[in-house]
Scaffold this active site. Sequence first.
Site, PDB file in Angstrom:
ATOM      1  N   ARG A  30       0.824  -1.219   0.000  1.00 41.41           N
ATOM      2  CA  ARG A  30       0.000   0.000   0.000  1.00 41.41           C
ATOM      3  C   ARG A  30       0.858   1.268   0.000  1.00 41.41           C
ATOM      4  NH1 ARG A  30      -5.584  -0.246   1.480  1.00 41.41           N
ATOM      5  NH2 ARG A  30      -6.332  -2.193   0.654  1.00 41.41           N
ATOM      6  N   ARG A  34      -3.864   6.801   0.333  1.00 39.65           N
ATOM      7  CA  ARG A  34      -4.405   8.042   0.906  1.00 39.65           C
ATOM      8  C   ARG A  34      -3.483   8.789   1.845  1.00 39.65           C
ATOM      9  NH1 ARG A  34      -9.673   5.065   2.731  1.00 39.65           N
ATOM     10  NH2 ARG A  34      -8.028   3.521   2.807  1.00 39.65           N
ATOM     11  N   ARG A  43      -6.896  11.208  -6.858  1.00 39.95           N
ATOM     12  CA  ARG A  43      -8.098  10.433  -6.543  1.00 39.95           C
ATOM     13  C   ARG A  43      -9.333  11.319  -6.685  1.00 39.95           C
ATOM     14  NH1 ARG A  43     -12.082   8.571  -4.427  1.00 39.95           N
ATOM     15  NH2 ARG A  43     -12.308   7.173  -2.640  1.00 39.95           N
ATOM     16  N   ASP A  80      -6.699  -3.145  -7.609  1.00 37.86           N
ATOM     17  CA  ASP A  80      -7.227  -3.729  -6.377  1.00 37.86           C
ATOM     18  C   ASP A  80      -7.512  -5.210  -6.602  1.00 37.86           C
ATOM     19  OD1 ASP A  80      -8.156  -2.745  -3.585  1.00 37.86           O
ATOM     20  OD2 ASP A  80      -9.697  -4.155  -4.207  1.00 37.86           O
ATOM     21  N   TYR A 156     -14.554 -11.756   0.265  1.00 34.70           N
ATOM     22  CA  TYR A 156     -15.289 -10.518  -0.041  1.00 34.70           C
ATOM     23  C   TYR A 156     -16.561 -10.820  -0.828  1.00 34.70           C
ATOM     24  CZ  TYR A 156     -11.426  -7.862   1.831  1.00 34.70           C
ATOM     25  OH  TYR A 156     -10.494  -7.344   2.681  1.00 34.70           O
TER      26      TYR A 156
HETATM   27  O1  CP3 Z   1       0.083   0.614  -3.246  1.00 36.56           O
HETATM   28  C1  CP3 Z   1      -0.414  -0.514  -3.388  1.00 36.56           C
HETATM   29  O2  CP3 Z   1      -0.271  -1.423  -2.542  1.00 36.56           O
HETATM   30  C2  CP3 Z   1      -1.090  -0.870  -4.701  1.00 36.56           C
HETATM   31  C3  CP3 Z   1      -2.485  -0.941  -4.763  1.00 36.56           C
HETATM   32  C4  CP3 Z   1      -3.333  -1.834  -3.879  1.00 36.56           C
HETATM   33  C5  CP3 Z   1      -4.583  -1.414  -3.372  1.00 36.56           C
HETATM   34  N1  CP3 Z   1      -5.197  -2.479  -2.790  1.00 36.56           N
HETATM   35  C6  CP3 Z   1      -5.123  -0.043  -3.499  1.00 36.56           C
HETATM   36  C7  CP3 Z   1      -6.258   0.387  -2.663  1.00 36.56           C
HETATM   37  C8  CP3 Z   1      -3.171  -3.179  -3.518  1.00 36.56           C
HETATM   38  C9  CP3 Z   1      -1.982  -4.096  -3.748  1.00 36.56           C
HETATM   39  C10 CP3 Z   1      -4.360  -3.578  -2.842  1.00 36.56           C
HETATM   40  C11 CP3 Z   1      -4.600  -4.949  -2.351  1.00 36.56           C
HETATM   41  C12 CP3 Z   1      -5.815  -5.212  -1.565  1.00 36.56           C
HETATM   42  N2  CP3 Z   1      -7.067  -4.709  -1.740  1.00 36.56           N
HETATM   43  C13 CP3 Z   1      -5.872  -6.160  -0.509  1.00 36.56           C
HETATM   44  C14 CP3 Z   1      -4.723  -7.025  -0.050  1.00 36.56           C
HETATM   45  C15 CP3 Z   1      -3.776  -6.300   0.834  1.00 36.56           C
HETATM   46  C16 CP3 Z   1      -4.254  -6.072   2.228  1.00 36.56           C
HETATM   47  O3  CP3 Z   1      -4.374  -4.872   2.590  1.00 36.56           O
HETATM   48  O4  CP3 Z   1      -4.468  -7.026   2.961  1.00 36.56           O
HETATM   49  C17 CP3 Z   1      -7.190  -6.162  -0.014  1.00 36.56           C
HETATM   50  C18 CP3 Z   1      -7.705  -7.004   1.125  1.00 36.56           C
HETATM   51  C19 CP3 Z   1      -7.941  -5.247  -0.814  1.00 36.56           C
HETATM   52  C20 CP3 Z   1      -9.400  -4.946  -0.706  1.00 36.56           C
HETATM   53  C21 CP3 Z   1      -9.654  -3.537  -0.379  1.00 36.56           C
HETATM   54  N3  CP3 Z   1      -9.426  -2.479  -1.213  1.00 36.56           N
HETATM   55  C22 CP3 Z   1     -10.186  -3.031   0.833  1.00 36.56           C
HETATM   56  C23 CP3 Z   1     -10.586  -3.865   2.030  1.00 36.56           C
HETATM   57  C24 CP3 Z   1     -10.265  -1.649   0.686  1.00 36.56           C
HETATM   58  C25 CP3 Z   1     -10.863  -0.675   1.674  1.00 36.56           C
HETATM   59  C26 CP3 Z   1      -9.937  -0.382   2.780  1.00 36.56           C
HETATM   60  C27 CP3 Z   1      -9.201   0.898   2.531  1.00 36.56           C
HETATM   61  O5  CP3 Z   1      -7.999   0.950   2.796  1.00 36.56           O
HETATM   62  O6  CP3 Z   1      -9.867   1.852   2.112  1.00 36.56           O
HETATM   63  C28 CP3 Z   1      -9.750  -1.303  -0.594  1.00 36.56           C
HETATM   64  C29 CP3 Z   1      -9.618   0.048  -1.160  1.00 36.56           C
HETATM   65  C30 CP3 Z   1      -8.254   0.457  -1.636  1.00 36.56           C
HETATM   66  N4  CP3 Z   1      -7.385  -0.332  -2.351  1.00 36.56           N
HETATM   67  C31 CP3 Z   1      -7.660   1.746  -1.475  1.00 36.56           C
HETATM   68  C32 CP3 Z   1      -6.423   1.704  -2.125  1.00 36.56           C
HETATM   69  C33 CP3 Z   1      -5.441   2.837  -2.293  1.00 36.56           C
HETATM   70  C34 CP3 Z   1      -8.315   2.957  -0.815  1.00 36.56           C
HETATM   71  C35 CP3 Z   1      -9.388   3.472  -1.704  1.00 36.56           C
HETATM   72  C36 CP3 Z   1      -9.493   4.973  -1.797  1.00 36.56           C
HETATM   73  O7  CP3 Z   1      -8.584   5.653  -2.311  1.00 36.56           O
HETATM   74  O8  CP3 Z   1     -10.536   5.460  -1.361  1.00 36.56           O
END
Ligand code: CP3
Length: 351
Positions: A30, A34, A43, A80, A156
């Site tokens: 990540r 944000r 974004r 994602d 999910y």
């Molecule tokens: O920088 C990076 O790591 C690359 C991009 C990336 C994202 N999600 C962007 C993202 C990667 C590799 C992921 C993987 C991901 N997504 C996982 C596995 C890693 C982990 O954290 O365990 C999971 C479980 C998800 C599912 C997911 N996506 C959730 C549960 C959420 C909401 C939680 C949150 O942090 O908001 C997301 C949204 C998400 N994925 C965001 C980002 C940058 C935030 C969304 C936003 O900008 O509003």
Amino acid sequence: MRVGDLPTHKRLLAALAGNVQSPPPVWLMRQAGRYLPEYRALREQAGSFLDLCYTPEMAAQVTLQPVERFGMDGAILFADILLVCQGLGCDLEYREGEGPVLSTVRSAADVAALSPASVAKVVRPVFETIRLLRQQLPDKVTLIGFAGAPWTVASYMVEGGSSPDHKHIRDWALSGDAGFDGLMDVLVDITIDYLLAQIEAGAEAVQLFESWAGSIPEGLFSRYCTQPVARIVEALTKSAPQVPVIVFPRLADQAGYAEIAALSGVSAVSMDTEMDLAWAVAHLQDKVTLQGGPSPEDLVAGGDRLKKSVEHFLQLCGQGPYVFNLGHGIVPQTPPEHVADLVRWVRQGLT
Ligand code: CP3
């Protein structure tokens, strides 16, 4: 299995191939997100998180942001793990403060209604993002593609979003219903195609996120984590033997981590925040490269607490093949300066 004959100027690829790098290469889960003001700006411009993921020029720019700011050795594709669910025909939405919300899949009939054939079309912009990134990234930076592992993506789909207890997926898995195995089979197949297409587009390493390995019911870890992951890794190794695979079985127990590390074709395992480092070094690092580092909370805290943790990981893991990372992804409240400190401490030592 180790991957041989890799370009030596790519320090991350060298470490994933089993070569000890000093200092170790560093990237963070990540790392785009944000906590970075430049991410929040783009974004907002994109409108929604999904629009950002599906607009290759913007997704590429977001991928590059942390690399440009901090100089990481790896760039993880901005996308994602749940995009493939949308490809399968599920409704998917990201709600502010709530996270992902999906239409649910809870029966054999629901599984039969999925559309594996349409995944490639829906996620096609991701491959364009990868192609743009290979043109834009500095040569020494490794581009990492990724996917969710089947259990985690299924969680999910079955729960309809994030869940504190994973009750529905656990009950379904424990019921012995063939419909659940059908869902896992669909996810194995589409994940193979998705990752092979990422590799074809230019991903140089891939990571499988099994973020919810810890919620797999007792006795079913091999069946629903190790075996699906093994099938994916086997297919990738057959078609793309040069591309290392990192697996993150978060909150799996030691037996689970050992099973994943023993799989032929797995180059590295990513260690979660609960990992006993001495155990991992003794029992895993002779088979795979270790990846991991401080907890996201240590990174939020910064200062001495973060420094001590960085030192601890460098001392314990740095004698063998190692990639510096975190125990889980960066959280939004993280001060960006703490990430800069971490990278500097890994690179220049702690004095
Ligand atoms: O920088 C990076 O790591 C690359 C991009 C990336 C994202 N999600 C962007 C993202 C990667 C590799 C992921 C993987 C991901 N997504 C996982 C596995 C890693 C982990 O954290 O365990 C999971 C479980 C998800 C599912 C997911 N996506 C959730 C549960 C959420 C909401 C939680 C949150 O942090 O908001 C997301 C949204 C998400 N994925 C965001 C980002 C940058 C935030 C969304 C936003 O900008 O509003």
